[in-house]
Design an enzyme around this catalytic site. Structure first.
Site, mmCIF file in Angstrom:
data_model
loop_
_atom_site.group_PDB
_atom_site.id
_atom_site.type_symbol
_atom_site.label_atom_id
_atom_site.label_comp_id
_atom_site.label_asym_id
_atom_site.label_seq_id
_atom_site.Cartn_x
_atom_site.Cartn_y
_atom_site.Cartn_z
ATOM 1 N N GLU A 22 -5.031 -9.106 1.554
ATOM 2 C CA GLU A 22 -5.544 -8.491 2.782
ATOM 3 C C GLU A 22 -7.056 -8.366 2.686
ATOM 4 O OE1 GLU A 22 -4.054 -4.933 4.568
ATOM 5 O OE2 GLU A 22 -1.951 -5.442 4.175
ATOM 6 N N GLU A 60 0.808 -1.218 0.000
ATOM 7 C CA GLU A 60 0.000 0.000 0.000
ATOM 8 C C GLU A 60 0.844 1.274 0.000
ATOM 9 O OE1 GLU A 60 -2.860 -0.264 3.165
ATOM 10 O OE2 GLU A 60 -3.845 -2.017 2.309
#
Length: 658
Positions: free
Chosen positions: A597, A448
């Site tokens: 995730e 991210e």
């Protein structure tokens, strides 16, 4: 924590409470005083506790200027008048006596981060006894508590802070208090309502944004949240031991600001505003999701590899990815890998901030050192151990470069030396494993990118990613690389992307939708006060009052909107509709895509709803042939508790002991 001017507790608040209850027995006769402002205060709009981050308290801005000119923090506030609290509650302090003694009989104290290595200071002039004292104001009163401060991280690991407060004598009679109001002008801050039951400093708090005009803060005790790092404790007004205010800074910059506080008042429960109906109970709107087998088929051999090695995975969370996460000891180790393997999990993703092990990182980025050096003894003690243990228990292993300190951001992303540092870090790790025969060892470029802000563009991130790919391939062409897009591994951005020319890359997305469900109660999110959102949406479990789900005046508008629209998003089909976009892109480009995730916080939702959500996610992944890795192993997203698989997860995730 360094305390100053700390005086013994006194019981004046308890006495004042008893007097108020005796003199004013009819709790229904008093309206909330904030709704009855004094003449001339029509433009002074009350604000409620904001869930915005109180990170950096702004530099002081002249409210009459359209520019961001910094002014003297001691500038006399000129707005007014503010209201004087009256009612069944108790005045904590209006500061009109100009001294350090509150109206409840205790003295104001201060504290800072100095004992923890910080360098933050309160710069307000003190009196002869070195006590913090009120300053002159022109807001309809004569004095307010004025605090000027500088927030400087120094050697502190976390966000710098200063604070000031007053002690309260815990008293059964205090149980009638339902809220707190005060007026303020200045920097962003937190108000802490400390109770004796909390023993780990995870206090109950509310957050307020900076305001350069006088604003009234309204805190309902029912809306208070804890910081989230300690034991969850129900709030009990009878046990209030202190009321304090804290200005919190940012690790990356020095902040100088000020805050004026005035007319602090503990509200009787009858004076606290009640929730009102503001929603409709609607039938669920379930999207119709259709696709053909051809639209989701990937024939690339990497798809088979991904399904073989990257399905049924788990993240090791809240350890080596932390800002202070450089390895010190094996908080998680071989026994944890064995627990996962014994419970049917096939893959381990290890979030680790790799550049923490570069010993001259800053000098390399600054250009004073031309060769990046590493603490190999520590770095490869960690990685080699998990390579060994995952092989022993037949689990694949993902090395996930994961930065919680957000050191890759909009500034560093434009720095060629920073990009080179990341590339050299991966080159160093890849070279170490270049000869490893394991085909189930994976390199994940960077989790991210720009994790905190999400402002780095896809194009900018592509430049950095390509540099890391090129660096890895100079030493290792065998091991598969994992790549996720900007903006938190965005599905939308990935669906617009042209794949890299490297044919040994697996693409990654993250999804936590519906966020109103998965992150309710998360103290670091805008959903901190939200609770009891069910999954899937069920009209029988819904309400016409958003306050029943924790919505309050401080709740951000987009959160309120998401909750009101939950009848359209709270379904398996709504999640599938989003993930399908990534899978169709993958099929079009004949490359594999995985989810590494997803998960739901266990703080404010029911176990039944969480199992429903996880079942939906597993069924979606099975249908679309997308390998999955759950976030995470332990903690508030856990799959394991006390060494055992949480009840119901065997069926929900299709795992379990052999």
């Amino acid at each position: 924590m360094q305390l100053k001017n700390f005086y013994p507790k006194m019981s004046v608040l308890g006495i004042a409470t008893v007097m108020a209850l005796t003199a004013c027995g009819d709790e229904n006769t008093q309206a909330l005083f904030a709704n009855n402002p004094v003449p001339g205060a029509e433009n002074q709009v009350p604000v409620s506790s904001s869930d915005m981050s109180p990170t950096s308290s702004d530099a002081v801005i002249d409210p009459t200027s359209s520019s961001a000119a910094v002014v003297d923090p001691s500038t006399l506030p000129a707005e007014g008048p503010i209201t004087m609290p009256e009612g069944l509650g108790t005045l904590v302090d209006d500061f009109e006596d100009g001294d350090n003694l509150s109206k409840i009989g205790d003295y104001w104290y201060t504290y800072n981060d100095n004992d923890n290595g910080g360098a933050s200071i309160i710069t307000t002039p003190l009196n002869e006894e070195e006590n913090i004292i009120p300053g002159r104001v022109n807001n309809g009163s004569n004095y307010a508590l004025q605090v000027n401060y500088t927030l400087d991280r120094g050697d502190y690991e976390y966000d710098p802070y200063v604070g000031w407060g007053v002690q309260v004598a815990p008293d059964e009679a205090n149980g009638h208090f339902g809220g707190l109001t005060y007026w303020y002008k200045g920097g962003a801050h937190e108000v802490h309502i400390e109770i004796t039951d909390v023993e780990d400093y995870d206090v109950h708090l509310a957050k307020f944004p900076a305001s350069r005009t006088w604003k009234q803060a309204v805190v309902r005790f029912k809306d208070l949240v804890q910081g989230g790092w300690g034991k969850e404790i129900p709030f009990d007004a009878k046990h209030i031991m202190a009321i304090s205010f804290q200005a919190k800074g940012n690790k990356s910059k020095l902040v100088t600001d000020s805050l004026f506080i005035d007319n602090i008042y503990l509200q009787d429960s009858s004076e606290v505003e009640k929730d009102q109906p503001d929603m409709e109970i609607k039938d669920p709107v379930i999207p119709v999701v259709e696709f053909t087998e051809a639209e989701i088929t990937v024939t690339n051999p990497l798809q088979e590899k991904a399904m073989k090695y990257l399905n049924k995975g788990v993240n090791f969370t809240n350890w080596l990815e932390n800002a202070d996460g450089k390895f010190k000891s094996f908080e998680l180790g071989e026994s944890d890998v064995k627990i996962l393997a014994d419970n049917g999990f096939k893959s381990l993703r290890l979030p680790i901030d790799l550049d923490l092990y570069a010993t001259n990182r800053d000098a390399f980025i600054a250009g004073t050192d031309t060769e990046l050096k590493f603490d190999d003894d520590t770095l490869f003690l960690v990685l080699d151990s998990f390579v060994e243990w995952t092989a022993k228990y037949n689990m694949s292993f993902v090395i996930d470069y994961h930065e919680y300190d957000n050191s890759y951001n909009t500034t560093s992303a434009k720095d060629p030396n920073y990009i080179k540092m990341m590339a050299e870090t991966w080159k160093h790790v890849a070279a170490h494993y270049a000869e490893s025969p394991r085909e189930d060892l994976f390199f994940e470029l960077l989790n991210e990118p720009d994790m905190s802000d999400g402002k780095v563009t896809a194009a900018t991130w592509t430049t950095a990613a390509q540099a890391m790919i090129d660096a890895i391939r100079t030493v290792d062409t065998k091991h598969t690389i994992l790549f996720g897009d900007a903006q938190w591994y965005s599905i939308t951005l990935l669906a617009k992307r042209t794949p890299f020319t490297d044919d040994n890359i697996i693409y990654v997305i993250h999804t936590y939708e519906p966020f109103a469900f998965t992150h309710q109660g998360g103290s670091w999110t805008d959903y901190a006060t939200i609770h009891d959102i069910p999954f899937p949406y069920d009209p029988a479990k819904w309400s016409t009052v958003s306050g029943d789900f924790g919505v309050n005046k401080s709740t951000k508008s987009y959160v309120k909107t998401n909750i009101k629209n939950y009848y359209k998003t709270g379904s398996k089909e709504a999640i599938l509709e989003q993930i399908l976009k990534a899978k169709k892109w993958a099929a079009t480009n004949n490359v594999p895509v995985i989810i590494n995730e997803f998960g739901a916080l266990n703080l404010r939702s029911t176990a039944e709803s969480r199992l429903n959500y996880l079942t939906a996610m597993r069924e979606i992944c099975d249908t679309l042939q997308i390998p999955w890795t759950h976030w995470g192993y332990t903690g508030n997203f856990s799959v394991i508790e006390n060494g055992k698989l949480i009840e119901g997860l065997d069926k929900a995730l299709g795992v379990g002991s052999k």
